[in-house]
Design a protein around this motif. Structure first.
Motif, PDB file in Angstrom:
ATOM      1  N   ARG A 203      83.875   3.351  80.381  1.00  0.00           N
ATOM      2  CA  ARG A 203      84.066   4.720  80.860  1.00  0.00           C
ATOM      3  C   ARG A 203      84.215   5.694  79.694  1.00  0.00           C
ATOM      4  O   ARG A 203      83.695   6.817  79.749  1.00  0.00           O
ATOM      5  N   SER A 204      84.921   5.265  78.650  1.00  0.00           N
ATOM      6  CA  SER A 204      85.077   6.123  77.469  1.00  0.00           C
ATOM      7  C   SER A 204      83.735   6.412  76.819  1.00  0.00           C
ATOM      8  O   SER A 204      83.447   7.546  76.411  1.00  0.00           O
ATOM      9  N   CYS A 206      80.760   6.365  78.294  1.00  0.00           N
ATOM     10  CA  CYS A 206      79.993   7.263  79.160  1.00  0.00           C
ATOM     11  C   CYS A 206      80.499   8.696  79.056  1.00  0.00           C
ATOM     12  O   CYS A 206      79.712   9.653  79.097  1.00  0.00           O
ATOM     13  N   LYS A 207      81.802   8.849  78.905  1.00  0.00           N
ATOM     14  CA  LYS A 207      82.384  10.185  78.757  1.00  0.00           C
ATOM     15  C   LYS A 207      81.863  10.865  77.495  1.00  0.00           C
ATOM     16  O   LYS A 207      81.475  12.043  77.524  1.00  0.00           O
ATOM     17  N   ALA A 210      78.131  11.631  77.838  1.00  0.00           N
ATOM     18  CA  ALA A 210      77.953  12.787  78.718  1.00  0.00           C
ATOM     19  C   ALA A 210      78.244  14.083  77.967  1.00  0.00           C
ATOM     20  O   ALA A 210      77.542  15.093  78.147  1.00  0.00           O
ATOM     21  N   ALA A 211      79.265  14.066  77.116  1.00  0.00           N
ATOM     22  CA  ALA A 211      79.597  15.257  76.328  1.00  0.00           C
ATOM     23  C   ALA A 211      78.470  15.601  75.361  1.00  0.00           C
ATOM     24  O   ALA A 211      78.157  16.776  75.150  1.00  0.00           O
ATOM     25  N   ASP A 238      78.321   9.885  86.915  1.00  0.00           N
ATOM     26  CA  ASP A 238      79.627  10.408  87.316  1.00  0.00           C
ATOM     27  C   ASP A 238      80.284  11.150  86.152  1.00  0.00           C
ATOM     28  O   ASP A 238      80.879  12.226  86.340  1.00  0.00           O
ATOM     29  N   ALA A 239      80.185  10.574  84.959  1.00  0.00           N
ATOM     30  CA  ALA A 239      80.757  11.211  83.769  1.00  0.00           C
ATOM     31  C   ALA A 239      80.066  12.536  83.485  1.00  0.00           C
ATOM     32  O   ALA A 239      80.711  13.524  83.102  1.00  0.00           O
ATOM     33  N   LYS A 242      81.278  15.097  85.965  1.00  0.00           N
ATOM     34  CA  LYS A 242      82.645  15.514  85.626  1.00  0.00           C
ATOM     35  C   LYS A 242      82.640  16.415  84.400  1.00  0.00           C
ATOM     36  O   LYS A 242      83.430  17.362  84.304  1.00  0.00           O
ATOM     37  N   GLN A 243      81.761  16.115  83.462  1.00  0.00           N
ATOM     38  CA  GLN A 243      81.646  16.929  82.253  1.00  0.00           C
ATOM     39  C   GLN A 243      81.184  18.341  82.591  1.00  0.00           C
ATOM     40  O   GLN A 243      81.716  19.321  82.074  1.00  0.00           O
ATOM     41  N   GLY A 413      87.447  13.436  73.270  1.00  0.00           N
ATOM     42  CA  GLY A 413      86.365  13.774  74.184  1.00  0.00           C
ATOM     43  C   GLY A 413      86.639  14.949  75.081  1.00  0.00           C
ATOM     44  O   GLY A 413      85.737  15.427  75.767  1.00  0.00           O
ATOM     45  N   GLU A 414      87.885  15.450  75.096  1.00  0.00           N
ATOM     46  CA  GLU A 414      88.204  16.611  75.924  1.00  0.00           C
ATOM     47  C   GLU A 414      87.695  17.892  75.264  1.00  0.00           C
ATOM     48  O   GLU A 414      87.568  17.973  74.045  1.00  0.00           O
TER      49      GLU A 414
END
Length: 532
Positions: A203-204, A206-207, A210-211, A238-239, A242-243, A413-414
């Motif tokens: 998940r990390s 993909c996050k 995605a960014a 999904d990531a 959400k992004q 990643g935020e």
């Protein structure tokens, strides 16, 4: 030439600007100090005698504890000083006041940015290719090889040298007229994730991917999937949602286990990607205000001069960017150990004060759980060149963030839409940190170094800033800007303003950073969990 410098009036140590020998006498602020042991350039000597257990300071903060008596004029080393950072608590504090640098002459200034449909501004226009799992790295490389040379993006081809070394006659390759002149390049990401680790790691990954896909420097993406990995296509989508719920860039995804052969898949990938490059080529740069600058500040291969020259110059640039309405990101939490109090005082929101301290403590506990500590952060190279404790390294590293108020605290990643300086939780590792800085939205990265580093990034220019002129001359192919003149007495604001001009030129496509010229496109995402 001045032989020593004192960074802060309250500091316990002087920094040697040249090699010192026993019997030398150095003078600072009217006081003569007899050097009692050899002190190498960039290393420190004690301003007075210290007993075992006493605390020593640099940059006005505590950076270590004496492990044995230290004589006045003696070299401060790993043999007589250990890492020490003061305890930190959040208490009552006055509102932080800031005097920004004068940027009146920049009123109305612009750079030629890449403006996306949603109004966000990039500093480049790239097509990005990456896998969801390491099994597909080879196909990513194949596609890169199929595109770079024919499209005129290869800049560091050693094939002709190979032929020469083999004694073969070979004409110099003819320059390719780029068919997509408004596309700055086809960039790739390869990695070792996507499977075999935990679902949290997938998940990390993909996050972060995605960014990168959503970054304004990216026009569209080609994605490879095997099919059976942890980082499933659905997880990535999904990531991406959400992004950015309004994400509307081209997304080409190919799952190899659904194809009859790799050859058929790769031909389709190539055909589809070329078709979309034609659309990406329709984007043209146009003048935009400097408020669209989003810089990240990072250091690596640091030396004893980094906190005196390059890092403060980058901090001044950071303040200038904030003053013109832009944003800056200061990362590397292990290298903020010991300066937490001063950073907490600069946080605008109380929630950010608590979040920053909580993240620092959580990071430290994770390190302790696997048998290490922030004190282990300085590398052998750091120590050889004068950074002997983590707190000492951190006090100099924090200078990259300038003096502006802190408007947000981010996890890896935020992103934040707030204008101003943000703190970003990343490890100190060069590539993991830059990867996170870019994922948080930086469109230019400033990277200081005293020893030299080849670090770059696939989608954002990374400017390498030297702390000393020696490494700038020795590694001229890596270093973009030299802050060494500060050590020699040139005013810091003057040097910093030259660096700011380079940032603007880079953002506008007028200057190509050395990392990009050498095709240093590094990507490592931060894995926080164990592998299964």
């Amino acid at each position: 030439m001045q032989k020593v410098i004192c960074i802060h009036p309250d500091d316990s140590m002087l920094v040697a600007l040249a090699d010192l020998a026993p019997g030398d006498v150095v003078t600072w602020n009217g006081e003569n100090i007899l050097v009692s042991t050899p002190v190498k350039t960039k290393h420190k000597l004690a301003r007075r005698a210290f007993a075992e257990g006493e605390l020593l300071s640099m940059y006005g903060v505590v950076v270590g504890k004496a492990t044995q008596p230290i004589r006045k004029g003696e070299a401060v080393t790993t043999e007589n000083l250990a890492h020490y950072a003061s305890e930190v608590e959040i208490g009552e504090s006055k509102p932080y006041t800031w005097t920004p640098p004068d940027v009146g002459d920049l009123s109305g200034a612009t750079f030629d940015g890449v403006v996306r449909a949603d109004g966000r501004v990039g500093t480049a226009n790239y097509w990005l290719i990456f896998p969801l799992v390491f099994c597909e790295n080879r196909n990513v490389e194949h596609l890169r090889n199929a595109l770079e040379v024919p499209l005129g993006y290869a800049t560091n081809d050693l094939a002709s040298l190979t032929f020469q070394l083999l004694g073969e006659d070979m004409e110099a390759p003819k320059a390719v007229v780029r068919p997509f002149p408004n596309v700055d390049g086809v960039r790739i990401i390869t990695h070792n994730g996507g499977c075999g680790g935990t679902r949290a790691d997938a998940r990390s990954l993909c996050k972060i991917l995605a960014a990168y896909a959503d970054h304004p420097n990216v026009a569209g993406i080609t994605v490879f999937s095997l099919g059976c990995q942890n980082a499933q296509i659905g997880m990535f989508k999904d990531a991406l949602a959400k992004q950015n719920a309004q994400f509307d860039k081209p997304v080409l995804i190919y799952e190899q286990q659904q194809w009859e052969s790799e050859e058929k898949m790769m031909k389709a990938v190539l055909q589809d990607t070329l078709a979309h490059l034609k659309e990406a080529n329709k984007v043209q740069r146009r003048p935009v205000p400097l408020s669209h600058l989003k810089i990240g500040v990072k250091c690596g291969g640091s030396d004893g001069f980094s906190g005196i020259s390059a890092n403060p110059a980058m901090g001044y640039v950071s303040d200038m960017v904030v003053a013109v309405g832009g944003s800056s990101i200061l990362a590397e939490f292990p290298e903020l150990c010991g300066v937490e109090s001063s950073l907490i005082e600069r946080c605008v929101e109380d929630d950010d004060k608590r979040r920053f301290l909580g993240m620092m403590r959580d990071f430290e506990q994770r390190a302790l759980a696997v048998g290490t500590h922030f004190a282990d952060n300085p590398s052998p190279g750091n120590i050889r060149d004068g950074l002997i404790t983590d707190a000492m390294k951190s006090a100099g590293a924090a200078k990259k963030g300038g003096t502006s108020p802190i408007v947000s605290v981010l996890d890896y990643g935020e992103q934040t839409d707030k204008q101003g300086l943000a703190l970003l939780c990343t490890p100190g590792g060069d590539v993991e940190s830059v990867t996170g800085i870019v994922a948080s939205g930086a469109n230019v990265v400033l990277f200081s170094t005293g020893l030299g580093t080849p670090t770059g990034n696939p989608i954002v220019p990374v400017l390498k800033i030297s702390s000393n002129s020696r490494v700038a001359a020795k590694l001229a192919d890596l270093i973009d800007y030299d802050c060494g003149p500060i050590i020699e007495g040139k005013p810091l604001p003057e040097v910093a303003k030259g660096l700011f001009d380079m940032v603007v030129a880079t953002a506008g496509g007028k200057y190509t950073c050395k990392a990009d010229r050498l095709q240093q496109y590094d990507f490592i995402f931060w894995k926080r969990d164990i592998s299964l």
